[in-house]
Design an enzyme around this catalytic site. Structure first.
Site, PDB file in Angstrom:
ATOM      1  N   THR A  12       4.036 -12.253   2.646  1.00 22.78           N
ATOM      2  CA  THR A  12       3.357 -12.043   3.922  1.00 22.78           C
ATOM      3  C   THR A  12       3.393 -10.554   4.252  1.00 22.78           C
ATOM      4  O   THR A  12       4.350  -9.850   3.927  1.00 22.78           O
ATOM      5  CB  THR A  12       4.004 -12.849   5.058  1.00 22.78           C
ATOM      6  OG1 THR A  12       5.325 -12.357   5.329  1.00 22.78           O
ATOM      7  CG2 THR A  12       4.071 -14.329   4.708  1.00 22.78           C
ATOM      8  N   GLY A  13       2.329 -10.077   4.874  1.00 27.40           N
ATOM      9  CA  GLY A  13       2.236  -8.641   5.108  1.00 27.40           C
ATOM     10  C   GLY A  13       2.229  -7.891   3.790  1.00 27.40           C
ATOM     11  O   GLY A  13       2.850  -6.836   3.656  1.00 27.40           O
ATOM     12  N   GLY A  14       1.486  -8.423   2.829  1.00 28.75           N
ATOM     13  CA  GLY A  14       1.518  -7.883   1.473  1.00 28.75           C
ATOM     14  C   GLY A  14       0.427  -6.893   1.156  1.00 28.75           C
ATOM     15  O   GLY A  14       0.177  -6.610  -0.020  1.00 28.75           O
ATOM     16  N   THR A  15      -0.235  -6.348   2.175  1.00 31.41           N
ATOM     17  CA  THR A  15      -1.356  -5.439   1.920  1.00 31.41           C
ATOM     18  C   THR A  15      -1.033  -3.982   2.200  1.00 31.41           C
ATOM     19  O   THR A  15      -1.895  -3.117   2.061  1.00 31.41           O
ATOM     20  CB  THR A  15      -2.585  -5.852   2.758  1.00 31.41           C
ATOM     21  OG1 THR A  15      -2.245  -5.812   4.158  1.00 31.41           O
ATOM     22  CG2 THR A  15      -3.039  -7.263   2.390  1.00 31.41           C
ATOM     23  N   SER A  16       0.208  -3.689   2.590  1.00 33.82           N
ATOM     24  CA  SER A  16       0.601  -2.295   2.816  1.00 33.82           C
ATOM     25  C   SER A  16       2.117  -2.187   2.741  1.00 33.82           C
ATOM     26  O   SER A  16       2.827  -3.197   2.782  1.00 33.82           O
ATOM     27  CB  SER A  16       0.113  -1.789   4.183  1.00 33.82           C
ATOM     28  OG  SER A  16       0.747  -2.493   5.235  1.00 33.82           O
ATOM     29  N   GLY A  17       2.604  -0.959   2.622  1.00 34.15           N
ATOM     30  CA  GLY A  17       4.033  -0.693   2.712  1.00 34.15           C
ATOM     31  C   GLY A  17       4.884  -1.454   1.717  1.00 34.15           C
ATOM     32  O   GLY A  17       4.550  -1.587   0.534  1.00 34.15           O
ATOM     33  N   GLY A  19       5.478  -4.620   1.468  1.00 31.44           N
ATOM     34  CA  GLY A  19       4.828  -5.822   0.941  1.00 31.44           C
ATOM     35  C   GLY A  19       3.891  -5.524  -0.212  1.00 31.44           C
ATOM     36  O   GLY A  19       3.885  -6.236  -1.223  1.00 31.44           O
ATOM     37  N   TYR A 150      13.213  -5.515  18.920  1.00 31.10           N
ATOM     38  CA  TYR A 150      13.087  -5.487  17.459  1.00 31.10           C
ATOM     39  C   TYR A 150      14.385  -5.957  16.814  1.00 31.10           C
ATOM     40  O   TYR A 150      14.373  -6.795  15.906  1.00 31.10           O
ATOM     41  CB  TYR A 150      12.741  -4.070  16.999  1.00 31.10           C
ATOM     42  CG  TYR A 150      12.608  -3.924  15.497  1.00 31.10           C
ATOM     43  CD1 TYR A 150      11.571  -4.546  14.809  1.00 31.10           C
ATOM     44  CD2 TYR A 150      13.513  -3.150  14.779  1.00 31.10           C
ATOM     45  CE1 TYR A 150      11.444  -4.411  13.432  1.00 31.10           C
ATOM     46  CE2 TYR A 150      13.396  -3.006  13.406  1.00 31.10           C
ATOM     47  CZ  TYR A 150      12.364  -3.631  12.734  1.00 31.10           C
ATOM     48  OH  TYR A 150      12.248  -3.490  11.372  1.00 31.10           O
TER      49      TYR A 150
END
Length: 249
Positions: A12-17, A19, A150
């Site tokens: 999940t959240g695998g399109t930047s950074g 991930g 956070y």
């Protein structure tokens, strides 16, 4: 290397950074990979890095209904899931008096509620001998000013890694966590600071890290690869703190 050969993975959240780099390393280790993201432009950029063999799922990480849709797509594409890396998250830093209910709910939804219901939705899809890795944070351990919400969400996710370890082990699912310290990622661009503000923030953070630098996404991804692989078959309910000595020295 082929440590993840014949394994299927969802990030999940695998399109930047973190991930995106983890997805890249998973692929290089032989895994079939799916990634989620919310921004169409970022998804397109990820395609240029990861290629067309990856399953790209546009989904809101904080929406419960979306988690069931993700699970349905994974089942349809792969039939089973061997690895889940829960990486999507939001990081907002405000003083206590600046929080409102809507912002509070958004952080809780993306960082805690969505991951909880994603794991639930994926239970029928997980292989017997699967691995879940939750991306938490050193903020779960330290009293950093302005990080109250956070840190709360990351502490909740870290707690979940322990409780789910006990609950899901009978299904053959190992659960572990990585807790990065400050890492150079696009997340820092979302704080709304000008260049001078970014430098001041970066300098103040680096001053707290014994190694004297930010971490690199590849350093976090390597730890996730280990926990996801059979090399970590005896590792359950563990937390790998990757912070340059920030909370230990």
């Amino acid at each position: 290397m082929t440590r993840l050969q014949n394994k299927t993975a969802l990030i999940t959240g695998g399109t930047s950074g973190i991930g995106l780099e983890t997805a890249r390393q998973f692929i290089s280790e032989g895994a079939r990979v799916a990634v989620t993201g919310t921004n169409p432009a970022t998804i397109e950029k990820a395609k240029a890095v990861l290629g067309d063999d990856v399953l790209y799922i546009r989904a809101d990480a904080g929406n419960v209904a979306s988690q069931k849709e993700i699970a349905d797509q994974i089942a349809a594409k792969f039939g089973k899931l061997d690895i889940l890396f829960v990486n999507a998250g939001v990081a907002e830093f405000r003083t206590m008096d600046q929080w409102d209910e809507a912002a509070f709910d958004r952080s809780i939804s993306v960082n805690v509620k969505g991951p909880f219901f994603l794991v639930q939705a994926l239970l029928p899809v997980f292989s017997n001998k699967a691995s879940i890795v939750l991306n938490t944070s050193v903020n779960a351990h330290i009293g950093m000013p302005n990080s109250s919400l956070y840190a709360l969400t990351k502490a909740a996710l870290l707690s979940l890694s322990k409780t789910l370890s006990g609950e899901l082990l009978g299904r053959g699912i190992r659960v572990n966590a990585v807790s990065p310290g400050p890492v150079e990622t696009p997340l820092h661009e979302k704080f709304g600071l000008d260049d001078a503000g970014k430098k001041a923030m970066a300098d103040s953070i680096v001053a707290q890290i014994p190694l004297g630098r930010f971490g690199h996404v590849a350093e976090i991804a390597k730890a996730v690869v280990f926990l996801a692989s059979d090399e970590a078959s005896f590792t359950v309910g563990a937390e790998l703190i990757i912070d340059g000595g920030m909370i230990t020295l």
